[in-house]
Write an enzyme that holds these catalytic residues in place. Structure first.
Site, PDB file in Angstrom:
ATOM      1  N   HIS A  44      25.442 -18.604  20.956  1.00 31.89           N
ATOM      2  CA  HIS A  44      24.720 -19.365  19.915  1.00 31.89           C
ATOM      3  C   HIS A  44      24.487 -18.489  18.680  1.00 31.89           C
ATOM      4  CE1 HIS A  44      22.719 -21.796  23.386  1.00 31.89           C
ATOM      5  NE2 HIS A  44      23.634 -22.557  22.824  1.00 31.89           N
ATOM      6  N   LYS A  51      19.382 -32.581  30.666  1.00 34.70           N
ATOM      7  CA  LYS A  51      19.324 -31.225  31.237  1.00 34.70           C
ATOM      8  C   LYS A  51      17.909 -30.899  31.699  1.00 34.70           C
ATOM      9  CE  LYS A  51      23.099 -29.394  28.420  1.00 34.70           C
ATOM     10  NZ  LYS A  51      23.464 -28.526  27.300  1.00 34.70           N
TER      11      LYS A  51
HETATM   12  O1  PNS Z   1      22.812 -27.714  23.565  1.00 34.63           O
HETATM   13  P1  PNS Z   1      23.126 -29.141  23.972  1.00 34.63           P
HETATM   14  O2  PNS Z   1      22.235 -29.587  25.120  1.00 34.63           O
HETATM   15  O3  PNS Z   1      24.583 -29.336  24.261  1.00 34.63           O
HETATM   16  O4  PNS Z   1      22.759 -30.044  22.695  1.00 34.63           O
HETATM   17  C1  PNS Z   1      22.999 -31.440  22.713  1.00 34.63           C
HETATM   18  C2  PNS Z   1      22.235 -32.143  21.576  1.00 34.63           C
HETATM   19  C3  PNS Z   1      20.739 -31.921  21.734  1.00 34.63           C
HETATM   20  C4  PNS Z   1      22.684 -31.571  20.255  1.00 34.63           C
HETATM   21  C5  PNS Z   1      22.587 -33.650  21.699  1.00 34.63           C
HETATM   22  O5  PNS Z   1      22.111 -34.130  22.903  1.00 34.63           O
HETATM   23  C6  PNS Z   1      22.051 -34.478  20.546  1.00 34.63           C
HETATM   24  O6  PNS Z   1      22.651 -34.505  19.490  1.00 34.63           O
HETATM   25  N1  PNS Z   1      20.882 -35.138  20.732  1.00 34.63           N
HETATM   26  C7  PNS Z   1      20.253 -35.920  19.675  1.00 34.63           C
HETATM   27  C8  PNS Z   1      20.123 -37.398  20.018  1.00 34.63           C
HETATM   28  C9  PNS Z   1      21.025 -38.272  19.133  1.00 34.63           C
HETATM   29  O7  PNS Z   1      20.932 -38.279  17.930  1.00 34.63           O
HETATM   30  N2  PNS Z   1      21.938 -39.029  19.814  1.00 34.63           N
HETATM   31  C10 PNS Z   1      22.817 -39.992  19.169  1.00 34.63           C
HETATM   32  C11 PNS Z   1      24.070 -39.439  18.521  1.00 34.63           C
HETATM   33  S1  PNS Z   1      25.103 -38.423  19.505  1.00 34.63           S
END
Ligand code: PNS
Length: 159
Positions: A18, A42
């Site tokens: 990251h 998660k």
């Molecule tokens: O580190 P991760 O767990 O892979 O991150 C995933 C994350 C948090 C970036 C993803 O779950 C996300 O974009 N969540 C926001 C919810 C959202 O806007 N969803 C609709 C469009 S994809």
């Protein structure tokens, strides 16, 4: 126009992979928002506020150059935050084809929802095997996580 990028993720905890992506993004954009987002798929290790604190400490200790803001978001769509801060793009790190398959639908939906583009960035191959879920597992079982995380995270989790 100020070029602003958002680097979203669970960051539970932030890893060296990251940090690599954050530092590369900070070199490309005028302002980078590192956004901690709760991922309901998660099982969490750290509370959101702790993830934010560890990100801030890790970014400071790594002396990342550029304007980097750490924030969290729990009130709706990710693209709402992107629009609110006037950002143009999301930046995501891609380690493998598995990441491409996971990220592609989200990138397309985010573009449909708000015209937000997603830039996929390749971290250094030395971090290709590092993930937060692996770090959580090793930490939970008492193993040494220091090769995978910034020193601030290693200090915190080994306490
Ligand atoms: O580190 P991760 O767990 O892979 O991150 C995933 C994350 C948090 C970036 C993803 O779950 C996300 O974009 N969540 C926001 C919810 C959202 O806007 N969803 C609709 C469009 S994809």
């Amino acid at each position: 126009m100020k070029r602003i990028a958002v680097v979203p993720g669970s960051f539970d905890p932030v890893t060296l992979g990251h940090l690599d992506v954050i530092s590369r993004a900070a070199g490309l954009y005028d302002e980078v928002h590192v956004l901690v987002v709760h991922n309901p798929d998660k099982a969490a290790l750290l509370p959101i506020a702790q993830r934010v604190a560890l990100l801030e400490q890790s970014i400071a200790e790594a002396e990342v150059r550029g304007t980097v803001i750490v924030a969290s978001w729990s009130m709706g769509l990710l693209v709402d935050y992107v629009t609110e801060v006037g950002a143009q793009v999301l930046v995501k790190g891609i380690r493998s084809q598995i990441d491409v398959a996971y990220e592609t639908p989200m990138a397309i939906v985010n573009r449909h929802l708000a015209g937000v583009e997603t830039i996929f960035m390749l971290p250094d191959p030395s971090h290709a095997h590092v993930s937060s879920s692996l770090v959580r597992q090793v930490a939970n079982l008492g193993g040494d996580i220091s090769p995978y995380v910034p020193p601030a995270v290693a200090r915190f989790l080994q306490r």
